[in-house]
Enzyme design. Structure first.
Site, PDB file in Angstrom:
ATOM      1  N   CYS A  71      -4.152  -2.136   2.576  1.00  0.00           N
ATOM      2  CA  CYS A  71      -3.232  -1.889   3.694  1.00  0.00           C
ATOM      3  C   CYS A  71      -3.422  -0.471   4.253  1.00  0.00           C
ATOM      4  O   CYS A  71      -3.897   0.438   3.557  1.00  0.00           O
ATOM      5  CB  CYS A  71      -1.794  -2.031   3.232  1.00  0.00           C
ATOM      6  N   CYS A 130       4.611  -3.860   3.648  1.00  0.00           N
ATOM      7  CA  CYS A 130       4.680  -4.885   2.597  1.00  0.00           C
ATOM      8  C   CYS A 130       5.304  -4.285   1.321  1.00  0.00           C
ATOM      9  O   CYS A 130       5.417  -3.059   1.172  1.00  0.00           O
ATOM     10  CB  CYS A 130       3.292  -5.462   2.307  1.00  0.00           C
ATOM     11  N   GLU A 176     -10.041  -4.873   5.476  1.00  0.00           N
ATOM     12  CA  GLU A 176     -10.073  -6.187   4.824  1.00  0.00           C
ATOM     13  C   GLU A 176     -11.414  -6.440   4.157  1.00  0.00           C
ATOM     14  O   GLU A 176     -12.355  -5.635   4.237  1.00  0.00           O
ATOM     15  CB  GLU A 176      -9.734  -7.267   5.859  1.00  0.00           C
ATOM     16  N   CYS A 191       3.153  -1.711  -0.589  1.00  0.00           N
ATOM     17  CA  CYS A 191       3.088  -0.382   0.031  1.00  0.00           C
ATOM     18  C   CYS A 191       4.403   0.375  -0.166  1.00  0.00           C
ATOM     19  O   CYS A 191       4.398   1.580  -0.394  1.00  0.00           O
ATOM     20  CB  CYS A 191       2.732  -0.502   1.508  1.00  0.00           C
ATOM     21  N   ASN A 248      -5.850  -0.587   7.992  1.00  0.00           N
ATOM     22  CA  ASN A 248      -6.134  -1.626   7.005  1.00  0.00           C
ATOM     23  C   ASN A 248      -7.628  -1.952   6.993  1.00  0.00           C
ATOM     24  O   ASN A 248      -8.309  -1.909   8.028  1.00  0.00           O
ATOM     25  CB  ASN A 248      -5.265  -2.870   7.204  1.00  0.00           C
ATOM     26  N   GLU A 274      -1.139   1.783   4.956  1.00  0.00           N
ATOM     27  CA  GLU A 274      -0.330   2.811   4.287  1.00  0.00           C
ATOM     28  C   GLU A 274      -1.003   3.279   3.005  1.00  0.00           C
ATOM     29  O   GLU A 274      -1.016   4.470   2.682  1.00  0.00           O
ATOM     30  CB  GLU A 274       1.053   2.270   3.916  1.00  0.00           C
TER      31      GLU A 274
HETATM   32  N1  THU Z   1      -0.979  -4.919   6.265  1.00  0.00           N
HETATM   33  C1  THU Z   1      -0.938  -3.559   6.213  1.00  0.00           C
HETATM   34  O1  THU Z   1      -1.926  -2.866   6.485  1.00  0.00           O
HETATM   35  N2  THU Z   1       0.222  -2.976   5.828  1.00  0.00           N
HETATM   36  C2  THU Z   1       1.356  -3.665   5.491  1.00  0.00           C
HETATM   37  O2  THU Z   1       2.301  -3.063   4.996  1.00  0.00           O
HETATM   38  C3  THU Z   1       1.445  -5.098   5.783  1.00  0.00           C
HETATM   39  C4  THU Z   1       0.132  -5.789   5.938  1.00  0.00           C
HETATM   40  C5  THU Z   1      -2.248  -5.559   6.641  1.00  0.00           C
HETATM   41  C6  THU Z   1      -2.934  -6.283   5.505  1.00  0.00           C
HETATM   42  C7  THU Z   1      -3.803  -7.257   6.259  1.00  0.00           C
HETATM   43  O3  THU Z   1      -5.021  -6.594   6.604  1.00  0.00           O
HETATM   44  C8  THU Z   1      -3.035  -7.542   7.543  1.00  0.00           C
HETATM   45  O4  THU Z   1      -2.050  -6.530   7.641  1.00  0.00           O
HETATM   46  C9  THU Z   1      -2.350  -8.907   7.566  1.00  0.00           C
HETATM   47  O5  THU Z   1      -1.586  -9.099   6.418  1.00  0.00           O
END
Ligand code: THU
Length: 130
Positions: free
Chosen positions: A53, A86, A44, A89, A42, A55
């Site tokens: 994210c 999530c 940010e 994704c 991920n 994925e």
């Molecule tokens: N996140 C992912 O990388 N993948 C997911 O499917 C769920 C959430 C990340 C996004 C953010 O950087 C952190 O997790 C907290 O939400």
């Protein structure tokens, strides 16, 4: 490569996660139908909604290199609970491989396994547009 080995490779990706805001690193490894692996973490952003994210990082890397068919993805986090993907994704993965295997791990490196269409039931996909 075994499922557990794919999960371990995804754990290696946690070191690259850029998570100054959530402090919640996620790693992913996506396996193409021909066995090629695409990693993701991920990433940010100060504009929080612009976070990407793990994925989707992996999917975009794969598709941009000509891979559109996938057999497995491992998704991992250092969380007590499994690092469930999530909704966005799940949707993005569904575009390319509704029947792919999804391995979801937690901090003790144990994992659960699902077919994507168990996680996104009756998903909207390319066939829906016909
Ligand atoms: N996140 C992912 O990388 N993948 C997911 O499917 C769920 C959430 C990340 C996004 C953010 O950087 C952190 O997790 C907290 O939400």
């Amino acid at each position: 490569m075994t499922d557990q080995e794919l999960v371990e490779k995804a754990f290696e990706m946690l070191q690259y996660s850029y998570v100054p805001y959530s402090k919640f690193p996620v790693g992913a490894v996506l396996e193409s139908i021909d066995g090629t692996l695409f990693t993701g973490c991920n990433v940010e952003n100060a504009a929080y909604g612009s976070a990407i994210c793990a994925e989707r990082t992996a999917v975009v890397k794969a598709v941009s290199e000509g891979h559109r068919a996938f057999k497995r993805i491992a998704i991992v986090g250092n969380s007590e609970d499994y690092c469930w993907p999530c909704g966005s994704c799940r949707q993005v993965l569904n575009e390319f491989a509704p029947d792919m295997k999804v391995l979801i791990a937690r901090k003790d490196h144990s994992f659960v396994s699902f077919q994507l269409d168990e996680l996104l039931v009756h998903g909207f996909g390319p066939k829906s547009l016909k």
